[in-house]
Scaffold this motif. Structure first.
Motif, short mmCIF file in Angstrom:
data_model
loop_
_atom_site.label_atom_id
_atom_site.label_comp_id
_atom_site.label_asym_id
_atom_site.label_seq_id
_atom_site.Cartn_x
_atom_site.Cartn_y
_atom_site.Cartn_z
N PRO A 495 0.82 -1.21 0.00
CA PRO A 495 0.00 0.00 0.00
C PRO A 495 0.86 1.26 0.00
CG PRO A 495 0.09 -0.90 2.21
CD PRO A 495 0.83 -1.87 1.32
N ILE A 496 0.20 2.40 -0.25
CA ILE A 496 0.81 3.72 -0.15
C ILE A 496 0.13 4.42 1.03
CG2 ILE A 496 1.37 5.86 -1.37
CD1 ILE A 496 2.61 3.35 -2.58
N PRO A 497 0.70 4.34 2.23
CA PRO A 497 0.01 4.84 3.43
C PRO A 497 -0.35 6.32 3.36
CG PRO A 497 1.88 3.46 4.05
CD PRO A 497 1.98 3.69 2.58
N SER A 498 0.46 7.14 2.68
CA SER A 498 0.17 8.58 2.64
C SER A 498 -0.99 8.90 1.70
CB SER A 498 1.41 9.35 2.22
OG SER A 498 1.79 9.00 0.90
N LEU A 499 -1.40 7.95 0.86
CA LEU A 499 -2.52 8.15 -0.07
C LEU A 499 -3.49 6.98 0.05
CD1 LEU A 499 -0.45 9.34 -3.18
CD2 LEU A 499 -1.72 10.80 -1.59
N PRO A 500 -4.26 6.91 1.12
CA PRO A 500 -5.13 5.74 1.35
C PRO A 500 -6.22 5.59 0.30
CG PRO A 500 -5.58 7.47 2.96
CD PRO A 500 -4.35 7.89 2.22
N GLY A 501 -6.77 6.70 -0.18
CA GLY A 501 -7.81 6.61 -1.20
C GLY A 501 -7.27 6.04 -2.50
N PHE A 502 -6.09 6.45 -2.88
CA PHE A 502 -5.43 5.91 -4.07
C PHE A 502 -5.15 4.42 -3.90
CE2 PHE A 502 -1.25 5.11 -6.13
CZ PHE A 502 -1.68 5.14 -7.46
N THR A 503 -4.70 4.03 -2.70
CA THR A 503 -4.45 2.61 -2.43
C THR A 503 -5.72 1.79 -2.55
OG1 THR A 503 -2.60 3.17 -0.98
CG2 THR A 503 -3.56 0.99 -0.73
N ALA A 537 9.73 2.39 0.33
CA ALA A 537 11.02 2.15 0.99
C ALA A 537 10.87 2.09 2.50
CB ALA A 537 12.02 3.24 0.59
N GLU A 538 9.98 2.92 3.06
CA GLU A 538 9.78 2.91 4.51
C GLU A 538 9.13 1.61 4.98
OE1 GLU A 538 9.24 7.33 6.19
OE2 GLU A 538 7.75 6.81 4.67
N GLN A 539 8.54 0.84 4.06
CA GLN A 539 7.98 -0.46 4.40
C GLN A 539 8.95 -1.60 4.09
OE1 GLN A 539 3.53 -0.75 3.34
NE2 GLN A 539 4.21 1.02 2.14
N GLY A 540 10.20 -1.26 3.74
CA GLY A 540 11.21 -2.28 3.49
C GLY A 540 11.29 -2.75 2.07
N VAL A 541 10.57 -2.13 1.13
CA VAL A 541 10.62 -2.53 -0.27
C VAL A 541 11.85 -1.91 -0.92
CG1 VAL A 541 9.43 -2.42 -2.50
CG2 VAL A 541 8.12 -2.74 -0.39
N ASN A 542 12.66 -2.72 -1.58
CA ASN A 542 13.84 -2.22 -2.28
C ASN A 542 13.42 -1.53 -3.58
OD1 ASN A 542 15.62 -3.44 -0.36
ND2 ASN A 542 15.27 -5.40 -1.36
N VAL A 543 13.74 -0.25 -3.70
CA VAL A 543 13.28 0.57 -4.82
C VAL A 543 14.47 1.06 -5.63
CG1 VAL A 543 11.99 2.64 -5.50
CG2 VAL A 543 11.25 1.31 -3.51
N LEU A 544 14.37 0.95 -6.96
CA LEU A 544 15.40 1.45 -7.88
C LEU A 544 14.83 2.60 -8.69
CD1 LEU A 544 18.18 1.21 -9.30
CD2 LEU A 544 17.09 -0.41 -10.88
N TRP A 545 15.51 3.74 -8.67
CA TRP A 545 15.11 4.94 -9.41
C TRP A 545 15.95 5.06 -10.68
CZ3 TRP A 545 11.98 9.05 -10.12
CH2 TRP A 545 11.00 9.33 -9.15
N GLY A 546 15.27 5.31 -11.80
CA GLY A 546 15.94 5.66 -13.04
C GLY A 546 15.43 7.02 -13.48
N SER A 547 16.16 8.07 -13.13
CA SER A 547 15.73 9.44 -13.44
C SER A 547 16.52 9.94 -14.64
CB SER A 547 15.95 10.36 -12.23
OG SER A 547 15.57 11.68 -12.54
N PHE A 548 15.87 9.98 -15.80
CA PHE A 548 16.53 10.39 -17.03
C PHE A 548 16.30 11.87 -17.34
CE2 PHE A 548 15.58 5.93 -17.12
CZ PHE A 548 16.74 5.35 -17.58
N GLU A 549 15.41 12.50 -16.59
CA GLU A 549 15.04 13.89 -16.87
C GLU A 549 15.73 14.86 -15.91
OE1 GLU A 549 11.00 16.57 -17.55
OE2 GLU A 549 10.87 14.44 -17.11
N ILE A 550 15.81 14.52 -14.63
CA ILE A 550 16.50 15.38 -13.68
C ILE A 550 17.63 14.58 -13.05
CG2 ILE A 550 14.43 16.74 -13.19
CD1 ILE A 550 14.11 15.22 -10.60
N LYS A 551 18.69 15.29 -12.65
CA LYS A 551 19.86 14.62 -12.10
C LYS A 551 19.55 14.02 -10.72
CE LYS A 551 23.35 17.32 -14.55
NZ LYS A 551 24.56 18.18 -14.44
N ASN A 552 20.35 13.03 -10.36
CA ASN A 552 20.12 12.32 -9.10
C ASN A 552 20.25 13.24 -7.89
OD1 ASN A 552 19.49 9.77 -10.08
ND2 ASN A 552 21.64 9.16 -10.22
N THR A 553 21.17 14.22 -7.94
CA THR A 553 21.33 15.11 -6.80
C THR A 553 20.06 15.92 -6.56
OG1 THR A 553 22.38 16.70 -8.31
CG2 THR A 553 23.82 15.29 -6.99
#
Length: 796
Positions: A495-503, A537-553
């Motif tokens: 789930p996405i706890p911060s958006l319960p309706g969306f979940t 990520a706060e629920q322990g799910v390993n997340v990989l970001w691929g940001s091709f539009e804005i830099k990682n910093t």
């Protein structure tokens, strides 16, 4: 391979020098019998021209295309003293390439101290109460015997954990929260392994760890060549190995001369002789790391020390010549299996979500591996993923059906009753069962099976091989289908706890699926995905970001603000205020960064146009090495822009996009990860509502996707529109209100103040960490050209 790419000596076209490099089918690990080179499939790909792979470890893992948030520094005092010179005035220095140092390990006697506290005979309800309560928890609630706890080296200790606390009126930052550290009594689970195994793990990282035999000079045990040059280290290592080999040979010769023939030894003498021989060859056991878990709150867990290596709980109980092992999801499950069956069992370091590369090295020698994860959706998925990682031909999945192994015992009733409940009462409860008692559902895990009185040997006999990847029968999935029907909540995704309706609309994000997201330029797609990635990520799910539009910093800057849920102290060096105030703010910011650093977030080092196959290689590496479960690609048009420039027509561009989408869809299925892909919309009239046909390109994106999301506005409010939901067909939209201070979306409309409030740009309400606010000089001022009215719900 005919020729090893790592061998420095020429083959001279001699047949004896060819075909010395072997590659293991299924896993890809290689070993050259000529030069001794060895490593993973990804190391080999790197050597043969693939993407460059660096050392992969728990604290500094990654390759040239993947970076991790876990980069800790042990120079906190230094940084605090020199923070002004390092961060307020000078730009950060570029990272320097250096030889990795061995990962930190706990003190040699720390685990012995923890264990002695738990088994102190003076523990009682009136003396050493905390230690006594831990033992009662382990025996009564978990049903474990003292002898089993001692064999596995379990102990107890007091640790501190960060906990959010709401500030009272009168405290600085009224109505906000602060992080405080709470002391809690914990169970400790040591990861013990032999020194030679630690050395092998460190060599895979590129570090040097030299272990010494017990009869060697102890003065340099902690040296490990840290202060020597490369030539000196090589010379010392060669000398130490020669000395160790000579010492082993001399010891063997002396042992053969003075010891009895094996036929004349007693069983105990044979045991100690074998133990001494193994220890001479592989070194004694040392503590690689200690996992601690609070008995008050399950989520309070930590690894001691931070940034250390990975191991297996219970590994020291496995004989050196064992060829069969049982791997469980939790520590209590491993001890339950051993207590009930006497069979060798260990537990994973991070539950069902990851199997670190360092652990794979330890498991190479086993012919049969039982994988017993929790009997739910994530547990089944994790077991299948680990079986493919270890080799399906030697793995058996334990998934109790409930048809076999039930003995009718309800020992859990005995666990909670009476102060005198102990290991004997547990055994009696397992034996004294009512044959007519109703059969419960299949046990969730091995510990529950022990408490309920299931025959664990029978449950293990039900273990089956992983079904063929492409061919299935109903019987292969029968139990899983029935379990999914009777327990739908366990298969609804994260789930996405911060958006319960969306979940409630999409029922969470599930592995093996693909989501496509679109929205007009500047509609907040990256903001929306950043918030969801933090929730995962706060629920322990390993997340990989691929940001091709804005830099990682810049992306990490945004994520850090969303994680803090307040405005960051941008421009701290130029702000007015005393150096003492700025130092406190800086210390609070570093405390926030340390906490953010623990999240399982990874980032690909791509920007702008990139080759799709290179991106897929990095995704494959992250899924294999870091057990990534959710991948975000932002966005499709930027990613394929380099290849699109070579195309001659719009149809070729659409074909390129369709090929990329097909590859990402296949990757999500093959690697059982969730892929979220951002696709820009077609050019529409300004203010027009977007539909499922508004995605740029052909209909391939929306056809392949399991979930289709659109961020759009009706002129008055913003909302996320669910246009496709393959899981259960639920469609609809949820309103989104942007909070400038936190950089997040909320589904609740903000309560407008009767008076207009204006604050300076970059300044917000003070959120405190460790009691220190992150904003200095907060003020309410009259409107001017330097101030922005934020009374509205969205900056647009």
């Amino acid at each position: 391979m005919k020729e090893c790419p790592f061998c420095s000596k020429p083959t001279n076209n001699k047949p004896d020098n060819f075909y010395k490099c072997y590659i293991a089918l299924g896993g890809g690990a290689y070993f050259c019998h000529r030069c001794g080179a060895k490593g993973s499939w990804y190391d080999l790909k790197s050597e043969l021209g693939g993407f460059t792979v660096g050392g992969y470890s728990s604290s500094a893992a990654g390759d040239d295309n993947i970076s991790q948030t876990h980069h800790r520094s042990n120079n906190n005092n230094n940084n605090n003293n020199n923070y002004q010179q390092q961060y307020l005035q000078q730009p950060p220095p570029p990272p320097q390439q250096r030889t990795p140092q061995p990962l930190p390990m706990p003190h040699l006697k720390l685990n012995s101290i923890h264990s002695s506290r738990l088994f102190d005979p003076q523990n009682s309800p009136t003396h050493n109460t905390d230690e006594y309560n831990v033992m009662q928890y382990l025996q009564r609630t978990r049903g474990l015997n003292r002898s089993v706890l001692q064999k596995y080296g379990v102990g107890c200790a007091m640790y501190t954990f960060p906990s959010k606390k709401k500030l009272e009126k009168g405290d600085p930052g009224v109505g906000n929260t602060t992080l405080e550290y709470v002391r809690s009594m914990c169970v400790t689970f040591p990861w013990l392994m032999r020194q030679s195994e630690v050395q092998e793990q460190e060599e895979l990282r590129g570090a040097e760890y030299v272990w010494r035999r017990k009869d060697d000079d102890d003065d340099n045990d902690e040296d490990n060549g840290a202060g020597d040059s490369n030539d000196e280290r090589e010379k010392n290592e060669s000398k130490r190995r020669m000395e160790a080999a000579a010492a082993v040979a001399a010891a063997d010769k002396m042992r053969k001369k003075n010891s009895k023939p094996r036929s004349e030894m007693t069983a105990l003498e044979r045991y100690y002789a074998k133990k001494e021989q193994v220890e001479s060859l592989h070194g004694p056991y040392i503590t690689r790391r200690i996992k601690v878990r609070s008995i008050e709150q399950k989520s309070w867990q930590r690894l001691d020390p931070a940034g250390g290596g990975f191991g297996l709980f219970g590994w020291h109980t496995i004989p050196h010549d064992a060829n069969e092992i049982i791997i469980t999801e939790g520590e209590f499950d491993a001890m339950a299996v051993y207590q009930a069956t006497g069979r060798h069992a260990v537990s994973l370091p991070n539950g069902c979500r990851s199997l670190p590369m360092e652990v794979l090295v330890l498991l190479e020698r086993f012919d049969t591996i039982y994988l017993w994860m929790d009997n739910d959706g994530p547990g089944r998925e994790g077991a299948e993923m680990f079986a493919r990682k270890l080799g399906v031909e030697r793995c058996l999945l334990v998934q109790p059906s409930g048809k076999r192994g039930w003995k009718g015992c309800s020992s859990n009733k005995t666990m909670d009753g009476g102060e005198n409940a102990n290991e004997e009462s547990v055994d009696e409860a397992i034996l004294s069962y009512d044959a007519n008692e109703s059969r419960p559902p299949p046990p969730k895990d091995a510990n529950e099976a022990l408490l309920q009185g299931w025959d664990i040997n029978e449950l293990l006999s039900e273990a089956t091989e992983l079904p063929h990847e492409r061919i299935l029968k109903f019987s292969d999935l029968r139990e899983q289908v029935i379990h999914e029907i009777t327990n739908p909540d366990k298969y609804r995704g994260v789930p996405i706890p911060s958006l319960p309706g969306f979940t409630s609309l999409i029922k969470g994000f599930r592995r093996g699926e693909m989501t496509v997201l679109t929205g007009p330029t500047g509609s907040g797609k990256t903001t929306f995905l950043g918030q969801t990635s933090l929730d995962l990520a706060e629920q322990g799910v390993n997340v990989l970001w691929g940001s091709f539009e804005i830099k990682n910093t810049r992306l990490m800057h945004k994520l850090l603000q969303q994680y803090m849920k307040d405005v960051l102290p941008v421009g701290l060096a130029e702000r007015e205020g005393s150096m003492e105030e700025k130092k406190k703010v800086y210390e609070a910011l570093t405390a926030l960064a340390d906490k953010f650093d623990t999240l399982p977030l990874y980032f690909m080092k791509f920007h702008g146009g990139s080759d799709i196959d290179d991106v897929l290689d990095a995704m494959e590496y992250a899924a294999y090495v870091h057990d990534v479960e959710h991948i975000i690609l932002d966005n499709m048009q930027f990613m394929i822009s380099r290849d699109v420039k070579k195309m001659s027509s719009s149809f070729d561009k659409f074909d390129m996009q369709d090929i990329a989408i097909e590859k990402f869809r296949k990757f999500a299925t093959d690697y059982n990860v969730h892929v979220t892909l951002v696709v820009h919309p077609r050019k529409e009239l300004e203010g027009a509502q977007l539909g499922i046909s508004s995605f740029y390109g052909s209909a391939k994106a929306t056809q392949e996707a399991d979930t289709v999301l659109i961020l759009q506005s009706d002129g008055k409010r913003k909302f996320v529109d669910v246009k496709k939901n393959r899981f259960d067909g639920t469609l609809g939209h949820v309103p989104l209100f942007f909070e400038r201070k936190s950089g997040r979306y909320t589904e609740d409309a903000p309560v407008k103040s009767p008076t207009k409030t204006v604050v300076p740009n970059g300044v917000g309400a003070a959120t405190t960490f460790n009691g220190v606010g992150l904003n200095v000089g907060r003020a309410v001022a009259s409107p001017s050209s330097h101030y922005v009215d934020i009374s509205g719900q969205h900056p647009l």
